[in-house]
Motif scaffolding. Sequence first.
Motif, PDB file in Angstrom:
ATOM      1  N   LEU A 184       0.831  -1.202   0.000  1.00  0.00           N
ATOM      2  CA  LEU A 184       0.000   0.000   0.000  1.00  0.00           C
ATOM      3  C   LEU A 184       0.870   1.258   0.000  1.00  0.00           C
ATOM      4  O   LEU A 184       1.695   1.456   0.889  1.00  0.00           O
ATOM      5  N   GLU A 185       0.682   2.095  -1.012  1.00  0.00           N
ATOM      6  CA  GLU A 185       1.276   3.436  -1.035  1.00  0.00           C
ATOM      7  C   GLU A 185       0.281   4.372  -0.357  1.00  0.00           C
ATOM      8  O   GLU A 185      -0.900   4.370  -0.707  1.00  0.00           O
ATOM      9  N   ILE A 186       0.738   5.132   0.622  1.00  0.00           N
ATOM     10  CA  ILE A 186      -0.155   6.027   1.358  1.00  0.00           C
ATOM     11  C   ILE A 186       0.220   7.476   1.062  1.00  0.00           C
ATOM     12  O   ILE A 186       1.372   7.882   1.244  1.00  0.00           O
ATOM     13  N   LYS A 187      -0.755   8.255   0.590  1.00  0.00           N
ATOM     14  CA  LYS A 187      -0.558   9.678   0.328  1.00  0.00           C
ATOM     15  C   LYS A 187      -1.594  10.431   1.140  1.00  0.00           C
ATOM     16  O   LYS A 187      -2.703   9.933   1.355  1.00  0.00           O
ATOM     17  N   SER A 196      -2.489  -3.881   9.298  1.00  0.00           N
ATOM     18  CA  SER A 196      -2.114  -5.306   9.222  1.00  0.00           C
ATOM     19  C   SER A 196      -2.288  -5.856   7.804  1.00  0.00           C
ATOM     20  O   SER A 196      -3.068  -6.779   7.558  1.00  0.00           O
ATOM     21  N   LEU A 197      -1.575  -5.277   6.877  1.00  0.00           N
ATOM     22  CA  LEU A 197      -1.743  -5.618   5.466  1.00  0.00           C
ATOM     23  C   LEU A 197      -1.292  -7.038   5.160  1.00  0.00           C
ATOM     24  O   LEU A 197      -0.217  -7.460   5.570  1.00  0.00           O
ATOM     25  N   SER A 248      -1.896  -4.737  -4.677  1.00  0.00           N
ATOM     26  CA  SER A 248      -1.311  -3.439  -4.351  1.00  0.00           C
ATOM     27  C   SER A 248      -2.294  -2.333  -4.697  1.00  0.00           C
ATOM     28  O   SER A 248      -3.171  -2.502  -5.550  1.00  0.00           O
ATOM     29  N   ALA A 249      -2.151  -1.204  -4.020  1.00  0.00           N
ATOM     30  CA  ALA A 249      -3.044  -0.069  -4.262  1.00  0.00           C
ATOM     31  C   ALA A 249      -2.406   1.185  -3.694  1.00  0.00           C
ATOM     32  O   ALA A 249      -1.396   1.128  -2.977  1.00  0.00           O
ATOM     33  N   THR A 250      -2.993   2.318  -4.031  1.00  0.00           N
ATOM     34  CA  THR A 250      -2.627   3.597  -3.441  1.00  0.00           C
ATOM     35  C   THR A 250      -3.778   4.059  -2.557  1.00  0.00           C
ATOM     36  O   THR A 250      -4.938   4.037  -2.986  1.00  0.00           O
ATOM     37  N   LEU A 251      -3.470   4.425  -1.338  1.00  0.00           N
ATOM     38  CA  LEU A 251      -4.473   4.975  -0.420  1.00  0.00           C
ATOM     39  C   LEU A 251      -4.254   6.476  -0.323  1.00  0.00           C
ATOM     40  O   LEU A 251      -3.156   6.929   0.011  1.00  0.00           O
ATOM     41  N   ILE A 252      -5.281   7.246  -0.619  1.00  0.00           N
ATOM     42  CA  ILE A 252      -5.198   8.704  -0.566  1.00  0.00           C
ATOM     43  C   ILE A 252      -6.122   9.182   0.540  1.00  0.00           C
ATOM     44  O   ILE A 252      -7.335   8.945   0.502  1.00  0.00           O
ATOM     45  N   GLU A 263      -5.497   3.690  -8.159  1.00  0.00           N
ATOM     46  CA  GLU A 263      -4.356   3.145  -8.876  1.00  0.00           C
ATOM     47  C   GLU A 263      -3.817   4.227  -9.797  1.00  0.00           C
ATOM     48  O   GLU A 263      -4.573   5.023 -10.362  1.00  0.00           O
ATOM     49  N   ARG A 264      -2.503   4.268  -9.940  1.00  0.00           N
ATOM     50  CA  ARG A 264      -1.887   5.279 -10.795  1.00  0.00           C
ATOM     51  C   ARG A 264      -2.266   5.038 -12.246  1.00  0.00           C
ATOM     52  O   ARG A 264      -2.288   3.898 -12.712  1.00  0.00           O
TER      53      ARG A 264
END
Length: 391
Positions: free
Chosen positions: A346-349, A365-366, A371-375, A389-390
């Motif tokens: 997880l990418e967190i922004k 607790s991934l 995979s994903a991006t969390l904004i 997702e990008r």
Amino acid sequence: MNTLELVELLSPEGLRLLDSLPEWRSTDDVVQKVAELRRAGHGPGLVAAVLAQSKLRTRAAAKFGPFASRMLFTEAGLEQATRLQVAAQHAGRFQRAGVQWVADLGCGIGADALALAALDIEVTAVERDEVTAAIAAYNLAPWSNARVEHADVTTFDLAGVDGVYLDPARRDGARRLADPGDWSPSLDFAFGLAARFPTGVKLGPGIDRALIPTDAEAQWVSVGHEVVELGVWFGPLAREGVRRSALIVTDAGTAELTAEADSTDAELGELGDYLYEPDGAVIRARLIGDLVRRLEGRMIDPTIAYFTADQATATPFATAFRITARMPFDERKLARELSARGIGTLEIKKRGMDVDPAVLRRKLSLKGSGSATLILTRVAGKRIALLAERV
């Protein structure tokens, strides 16, 4: 680097040894390297100076490409040096303005002077630190139209030059100097030269915007989506009708967004299928409104730099994300959603939310292969979590 180290390095033995070394790698064993060079008969001072320089050359490749392999550096000089791609942009301004002789005041290791000299512009590079001036002289030695002077820039005779470039020192050792009057030279001195010469001044991108003169062009520069500098340009170096600029530099080339002034805010609207994160240079230049209108988008909150649109449009000025899920921000609900989707990476922004991504990541607790991006942000004042997702 002190004077004794520099003398060792600039000796014929030192330069031959430096050029004979293979490119430094982070996995290299320093103790083993030192032992090998000492067994070959080289003194301890020379070995230390040459190995330090070898490491700096490897780091410098990110800024100077293949030129780094024939240059010399100091630790501070490399950190503060203009990237060659950006220095070429600076030099191009002087060339287009017809400036034939530039004084590079506070030249450091000579990065901007190098770019100017490469365009056949006469360059006088001035540096008050003796060791740094000697390093600059070595780096500029291949150009007969460049010379280095060891002097105080505030008292240096500028007779004959028809353009000036400055990069005021904004640190005293490790301490950052907050007062522009304490910079070397001071901001007043730097801006004051604009009354006499076409002048360019390199500043940190986070400078108080109230300090930027109204008659200057302010250009924020981003390299690889990192905002690296603010350039303030005066006289013929400032373009007609341009007072705000965001220059995006990538390996693929450059792109620029310009305006006569800060852009007005774009309209607010509903969250669409795509979320955009403007490049930092666009944000610093306050040109988000112009970019939103160009992409037919809308703002999601009056205090947040993200904006939204119903379609994805390729642009060098922002990163686009396709929204796959949206929900009010709740850690437990978010954890269940990520678990159901099998998200393990997880990418967190975040913008506008007081959340520590590292702490949140532990709580979630991934597990899983997805995979994903969390904004995490605010939409119309409400805290919201977006999975995306990008594009």
